[in-house]
Enzyme design. Structure first.
Site, mmCIF file in Angstrom:
data_model
loop_
_atom_site.group_PDB
_atom_site.id
_atom_site.type_symbol
_atom_site.label_atom_id
_atom_site.label_comp_id
_atom_site.label_asym_id
_atom_site.label_seq_id
_atom_site.Cartn_x
_atom_site.Cartn_y
_atom_site.Cartn_z
ATOM 1 N N GLY A 1 8.686 81.796 76.494
ATOM 2 C CA GLY A 1 7.337 81.528 75.965
ATOM 3 C C GLY A 1 6.320 82.442 76.634
ATOM 4 N N ALA B 1 -0.271 95.756 86.497
ATOM 5 C CA ALA B 1 -0.160 95.906 87.957
ATOM 6 C C ALA B 1 1.134 96.626 88.337
ATOM 7 C CB ALA B 1 -0.216 94.533 88.624
ATOM 8 N N VAL B 2 2.216 96.286 87.645
ATOM 9 C CA VAL B 2 3.495 96.961 87.930
ATOM 10 C C VAL B 2 3.358 98.457 87.657
ATOM 11 C CG1 VAL B 2 5.883 97.254 87.098
ATOM 12 C CG2 VAL B 2 5.008 94.966 87.623
ATOM 13 N N ARG C 1 13.342 84.450 72.946
ATOM 14 C CA ARG C 1 14.379 83.739 73.703
ATOM 15 C C ARG C 1 15.696 84.305 73.172
ATOM 16 N NH1 ARG C 1 11.232 79.609 76.025
ATOM 17 N NH2 ARG C 1 9.543 78.872 74.698
ATOM 18 N N CYS C 2 16.590 84.693 74.059
ATOM 19 C CA CYS C 2 17.750 85.470 73.606
ATOM 20 C C CYS C 2 19.069 84.912 74.151
ATOM 21 C CB CYS C 2 17.571 86.922 74.047
ATOM 22 S SG CYS C 2 18.968 87.984 73.624
ATOM 23 N N ASP D 1 12.513 79.971 83.906
ATOM 24 C CA ASP D 1 13.835 79.897 84.531
ATOM 25 C C ASP D 1 14.906 80.669 83.758
ATOM 26 O OD1 ASP D 1 13.722 78.058 82.507
ATOM 27 O OD2 ASP D 1 14.546 76.384 83.661
ATOM 28 N N THR E 1 4.640 81.379 82.972
ATOM 29 C CA THR E 1 4.805 80.272 82.015
ATOM 30 C C THR E 1 3.658 79.294 82.225
ATOM 31 O OG1 THR E 1 6.087 78.282 81.488
ATOM 32 C CG2 THR E 1 6.528 79.270 83.617
ATOM 33 N N ASP F 1 3.661 76.210 81.844
ATOM 34 C CA ASP F 1 4.082 74.846 82.207
ATOM 35 C C ASP F 1 4.010 74.513 83.699
ATOM 36 O OD1 ASP F 1 4.605 74.507 79.567
ATOM 37 O OD2 ASP F 1 6.731 74.057 79.774
ATOM 38 N N ASP G 1 6.409 74.826 85.749
ATOM 39 C CA ASP G 1 7.611 73.993 85.914
ATOM 40 C C ASP G 1 8.701 74.690 86.727
ATOM 41 O OD1 ASP G 1 8.205 75.927 84.063
ATOM 42 O OD2 ASP G 1 9.260 74.598 82.690
ATOM 43 N N ARG H 1 -14.186 65.450 72.210
ATOM 44 C CA ARG H 1 -14.998 64.384 72.795
ATOM 45 C C ARG H 1 -16.320 64.227 72.026
ATOM 46 N NH1 ARG H 1 -15.187 61.626 77.194
ATOM 47 N NH2 ARG H 1 -13.526 62.720 78.255
ATOM 48 N N ARG I 1 -14.732 56.868 68.250
ATOM 49 C CA ARG I 1 -13.288 56.914 68.019
ATOM 50 C C ARG I 1 -12.526 57.254 69.292
ATOM 51 N NH1 ARG I 1 -13.212 60.840 62.960
ATOM 52 N NH2 ARG I 1 -13.176 59.273 61.312
ATOM 53 N N MET J 1 1.058 70.811 75.656
ATOM 54 C CA MET J 1 2.376 71.383 75.969
ATOM 55 C C MET J 1 2.846 71.011 77.366
ATOM 56 S SD MET J 1 3.063 75.092 74.388
ATOM 57 C CE MET J 1 3.719 75.197 72.730
ATOM 58 N N ARG K 1 7.096 71.091 78.458
ATOM 59 C CA ARG K 1 8.391 70.588 77.984
ATOM 60 C C ARG K 1 8.973 69.530 78.921
ATOM 61 N NH1 ARG K 1 11.985 74.350 74.984
ATOM 62 N NH2 ARG K 1 10.970 76.002 76.162
ATOM 63 N N ALA L 1 -10.273 61.832 80.759
ATOM 64 C CA ALA L 1 -9.474 61.022 79.826
ATOM 65 C C ALA L 1 -9.302 59.600 80.384
ATOM 66 C CB ALA L 1 -8.113 61.674 79.616
ATOM 67 N N GLU M 1 3.782 66.657 75.938
ATOM 68 C CA GLU M 1 4.777 66.688 74.843
ATOM 69 C C GLU M 1 6.177 66.294 75.317
ATOM 70 O OE1 GLU M 1 5.956 70.500 73.301
ATOM 71 O OE2 GLU M 1 5.964 71.406 75.280
HETATM 72 O O1 F6P Z 1 6.559 78.262 77.510
HETATM 73 C C1 F6P Z 1 6.655 76.934 77.716
HETATM 74 C C2 F6P Z 1 6.404 76.220 76.406
HETATM 75 O O2 F6P Z 1 5.155 76.570 75.885
HETATM 76 C C3 F6P Z 1 6.532 74.721 76.519
HETATM 77 O O3 F6P Z 1 5.352 74.105 76.978
HETATM 78 C C4 F6P Z 1 6.912 74.335 75.124
HETATM 79 O O4 F6P Z 1 7.631 73.138 75.111
HETATM 80 C C5 F6P Z 1 7.749 75.477 74.679
HETATM 81 O O5 F6P Z 1 7.385 76.593 75.464
HETATM 82 C C6 F6P Z 1 7.601 75.813 73.220
HETATM 83 O O6 F6P Z 1 8.534 76.792 72.887
HETATM 84 P P1 F6P Z 1 8.453 77.667 71.574
HETATM 85 O O7 F6P Z 1 7.385 78.685 71.754
HETATM 86 O O8 F6P Z 1 9.797 78.276 71.471
HETATM 87 O O9 F6P Z 1 8.107 76.737 70.432
#
Ligand code: F6P
Length: 358
Positions: A14, A25-26, A75-76, A106, A128, A130, A132, A157, A165, A172, A174, A189, A225
């Site tokens: 992603g 920078a590289v 993604r490969c 990862d 990324t 996330d 994560d 808001r 409401r 996002m 995962r 929130a 999500e």
């Molecule tokens: O890169 C991380 C992420 O954005 C997650 O938060 C999400 O679940 C996932 O990638 C979505 O993947 P894709 O872009 O393949 O739909």
């Protein structure tokens, strides 16, 4: 000291704001050291296809503030196969690519470690949204994505307040609720639900009902999500229905999805990207590879990729037989310490969200 003529660079998985700042920078750091840089378009799939473009200081002169990845991403699964790796290494050799810098999460690091073992020394950069990756406190893209998320919630808001409401917002993440936690705190929130902690739905519904009784009009609920119902469907949508049923308050659902993966990177993401990326080039030149650049307690450090990947599995309770065998007792202690730190951070953010959410 290793002598490199050419470094290859790719972005994979992603995309994340700040990836272009890494590439810039590289390129600039490498050229200052007399090393050429070649970009691989479309991640590991592009490497297998041989989709290469030379990168000059001129070609990256205006990318530091741009979102997405101008090298494109994918993604490969093919890269994880023997044949995919054979072709990738052949392409590197044919194009005199002596080392690689791979930006992503990862899956990207698994690719970098495989390349290293097949004779192409590689370093990973954590890109990324996330956040994560257990081995680093910070992944490039998080800050931009939470700022975008909060800006969008601020808009919601306004309309929630006008119509008295509730809006449930799915963001996002995962496996990781950090985007949700930061966004919930920063947008006030009334509740936040993440995959890492049990969510007390009954308490949240009571809180919403009590707040309305006290005169609160608009309310925001944030759900990561990664939190799903037992059948795998999104919990955020279920919660939307339950809030309306239980409280009688008109409740709308919004899924921000990929929107928060785009946008111009914040200063935080541009600087962290620049810092990690230039250090990665230095390390390659010093003869170091098979590491991922991490931010730990405010310092940029390099961490062995195998360590980072297994620490991740340990955190996610996904260890496989034999995973821990190659690590020393000290290394295992370090992994546990990282996990404990991450858990403390999640607990702290969750508590702050509960304390201030109104
Ligand atoms: O890169 C991380 C992420 O954005 C997650 O938060 C999400 O679940 C996932 O990638 C979505 O993947 P894709 O872009 O393949 O739909």
């Amino acid at each position: 000291m290793a002598t490199f003529r050419k470094i290859g660079i790719l972005t994979s998985g992603g995309d994340a704001p700040g990836m272009n700042a890494c590439v810039k920078a590289v390129v600039n750091k490498a050229y200052a050291l007399g090393i050429e840089v070649v970009g691989i378009r479309g991640g590991y799939a592009g490497l297998i296809r041989g989709d290469l473009i030379p990168l000059t200081q001129q070609s990256v002169s205006n990318v530091i503030g741009t979102g997405g990845t101008f090298l494109y991403s994918s993604r490969c699964p093919e890269f994880a196969t023997e044949e995919g790796m054979r072709v990738a290494v052949e392409i590197c050799k044919k194009n005199q690519i002596d080392a690689m810098i791979c930006i992503g999460g990862d899956g990207t690091f698994r690719g970098a470690t495989d390349l290293t073992f097949h004779g192409i020394p590689s370093i990973g950069l954590p890109g990324t949204i996330d956040n994560d990756i257990t081995a680093t406190d910070y992944t490039i893209g998080l800050d931009t994505s939470i700022n975008t998320t909060v800006n969008m919630i601020d808009c919601l808001r306004d309309t929630c307040e006008s119509h008295a409401r509730i809006n449930v917002v799915e963001v996002m993440g995962r496996h990781c609720g950090q985007i949700a936690l930061y966004a919930a705190i920063a947008s006030g929130a009334v509740a936040v639900a993440i995959p890492e902690r049990p969510f007390d739905e009954a308490a949240a519904l009571d809180k919403i009902r009590a707040l309305r009784k006290n005169g609160k009009r608009g309310m925001i609920v944030v759900v990561a999500e990664g939190l799903t119902n037992p059948d795998g469907s999104p919990y955020a949508e279920t919660l939307t229905k339950r809030i309306e049923e239980y409280t009688g308050i008109s409740t709308r659902f919004a899924r921000f999805a990929h929107v928060v993966r785009g946008g111009n990177p914040t200063v935080r993401d541009r600087t962290t990207a620049s810092d990690m990326a230039s250090r990665a080039v230095e390390l390659l030149v010093e003869g170091k590879s098979n590491v991922v650049m991490c931010e730990l307690d405010g310092e940029i450090r390099d961490v062995d990729i195998a360590f980072a990947l297994i620490a991740d599995r340990m955190y996610k309770n996904k260890l496989k037989d034999g995973d821990l065998d190659r690590f020393s007792a000290d290394e295992l202690d370090s992994m546990r310490a990282l996990i404990a730190k991450r858990n403390r951070e999640i607990d702290r953010l969750y508590q702050v969200a509960a304390d201030v959410g109104f």
